[in-house]
Scaffold this active site. Structure first.
Site, short mmCIF file in Angstrom:
data_model
loop_
_atom_site.label_atom_id
_atom_site.label_comp_id
_atom_site.label_asym_id
_atom_site.label_seq_id
_atom_site.Cartn_x
_atom_site.Cartn_y
_atom_site.Cartn_z
N ASP A 17 0.89 -1.17 0.00
CA ASP A 17 0.00 0.00 0.00
C ASP A 17 0.92 1.21 0.00
O ASP A 17 1.62 1.47 0.97
CB ASP A 17 -0.87 -0.03 1.26
CG ASP A 17 -1.75 1.21 1.41
OD1 ASP A 17 -1.58 2.16 0.62
OD2 ASP A 17 -2.59 1.22 2.33
N TYR A 237 4.00 -8.09 18.26
CA TYR A 237 2.97 -8.05 17.23
C TYR A 237 2.94 -6.66 16.60
O TYR A 237 2.86 -5.66 17.30
CB TYR A 237 1.61 -8.38 17.85
CG TYR A 237 0.52 -8.46 16.82
CD1 TYR A 237 0.59 -9.42 15.81
CD2 TYR A 237 -0.54 -7.58 16.82
CE1 TYR A 237 -0.40 -9.51 14.85
CE2 TYR A 237 -1.53 -7.65 15.87
CZ TYR A 237 -1.45 -8.62 14.88
OH TYR A 237 -2.43 -8.69 13.93
N LYS A 240 -1.77 -5.35 11.41
CA LYS A 240 -2.43 -5.99 10.27
C LYS A 240 -1.62 -5.87 8.99
O LYS A 240 -0.91 -4.91 8.77
CB LYS A 240 -3.78 -5.30 10.04
CG LYS A 240 -4.69 -5.37 11.22
CD LYS A 240 -5.25 -6.77 11.42
CE LYS A 240 -6.04 -6.85 12.69
NZ LYS A 240 -5.22 -7.15 13.85
MG LIG Z 1 -5.15 -2.28 2.47
#
Ligand SMILES: [Mg+2]
Length: 330
Positions: A17, A237, A240
């Site tokens: 992205d 962590y 996402k």
């Molecule tokens: Mg995305």
């Protein structure tokens, strides 16, 4: 009679992205065109056999075929330079939202897997006499979103009748390579024998992710899912990552229809809105357009609340490393 000569091909998907139009909605068409032009040059130069560029939501995927194997610096470097140049020359210039957001480092160090940011799904294999490929990409979710559908494709006979009917699958089933993203540990578990153990892990999709699946009888690799940023953060962590995946189909592997059927059920996944703070149904979504001449496909548009989490599927026939197609499969 023409003799069939097996050929080793590498299928690489590298995705990032690098800016949304508007907000987190979509990739700017100029970025897709720029990437396709650069990949066309590298096809002419002989580095690539073939390529295709597409997006789902704000993520652009570069699908490339070649004979260089996995983790090749030329292939990874090409993808990195495309993301960098598109960020500088397009995303930043027209002030796309989050321009360059997945490019975490300034310099390329030979492999995108070294924490640079983009996600990678790669598979090197011997091309079969007929080689159907299904390529998945999902947006507004996490790699564990593929756990349930991939389990159903390769281990659930109520989804995949071939597990009962096709002797090649019936004899032995499939081996699941599952990554614990917290500890960096890898588990190899077989279905059907270890089904309950597999389910015990992958039911926690934020931690355990199905990375690769092999046919157990001969260890033919059937799938690979991107886990990049998650992979290197054992013990920590980092959030996402919209995943991509490659699945080989037919002839001793699940049929294309069995591969797609697992996505008919919109199970709840994480990753929707505000850094993934919401859960939502993983919706199969149709591409807006597929241009086979220009080798560009435009992904589905966001419909509500920056989502929902969605998944697209493109179908190819691979021949001598060339990508015939694609067809939108959803
Ligand atoms: Mg995305």
């Amino acid at each position: 009679m023409k003799q069939y000569l097996p050929m080793k091909v590498t299928v690489s998907i590298i995705k990032a992205d690098i800016g949304g139009l508007p907000g987190h909605a979509w990739v700017h068409p100029k970025i897709l065109e720029f990437a396709a032009e650069r990949l066309r040059e590298e096809q002419r130069s002989g580095l690539l056999i073939d390529y295709f560029v597409y997006n789902v939501g704000d993520d652009m995927s570069l699908l490339m075929t070649h004979t260089k194997g996995e983790n090749n610096p030329d292939i990874h470097g090409l993808a990195w330079s495309i993301f960098k140049e598109a960020t500088e020359n397009i995303a930043k210039k027209v002030k796309l939202y989050g321009a360059g957001q997945d490019l975490l480092k300034d310099t390329f160090s030979g492999n995108i897997r070294g924490g640079l940011g983009p996600q990678v799904a790669e598979m090197e294999f011997e091309e079969r006499p007929s080689e159907p490929l299904v390529v998945f990409a999902a947006d507004k979710t996490e790699p564990g979103a593929f756990n349930l559908p991939f389990y159903r494709i390769f281990a659930d006979p109520f989804n995949t009748a071939g597990l009962v009917i096709d002797p090649a699958m019936h004899q032995g089933g499939f081996r699941f390579e599952i990554l614990d993203v917290y500890e960096g540990k890898v588990y190899l578990l077989d279905a059907p024998e270890n089904s309950y153990d597999i389910l015990g892990l992958i039911g926690t999709p934020g931690r355990y992710i199905i990375r690769r699946i092999y046919r157990k009888s001969d260890l033919v690799q059937a799938s690979v899912t991107s886990v990049e940023r998650l992979n290197l953060i054992a013990g920590r962590y980092v959030g996402k990552d919209d995943p991509v995946a490659i699945v080989r189909a037919q002839h001793g592997l699940p049929a294309v229809g069995e591969v797609l059927e697992a996505f008919a059920y919109p199970h709840l996944v994480e990753g929707w809105m505000r850094g993934g703070s919401h859960v939502g149904p993983l919706m199969p979504a149709k591409m807006v357009s597929i241009d086979q001449e220009r080798k560009i496909a435009l992904g589905p548009k966001m419909t509500r609340f920056d989502g929902p989490p969605k998944v697209i599927a493109l179908g190819f026939q691979l021949h001598d490393g060339y990508l015939e197609g694609p067809r939108g499969l959803i």
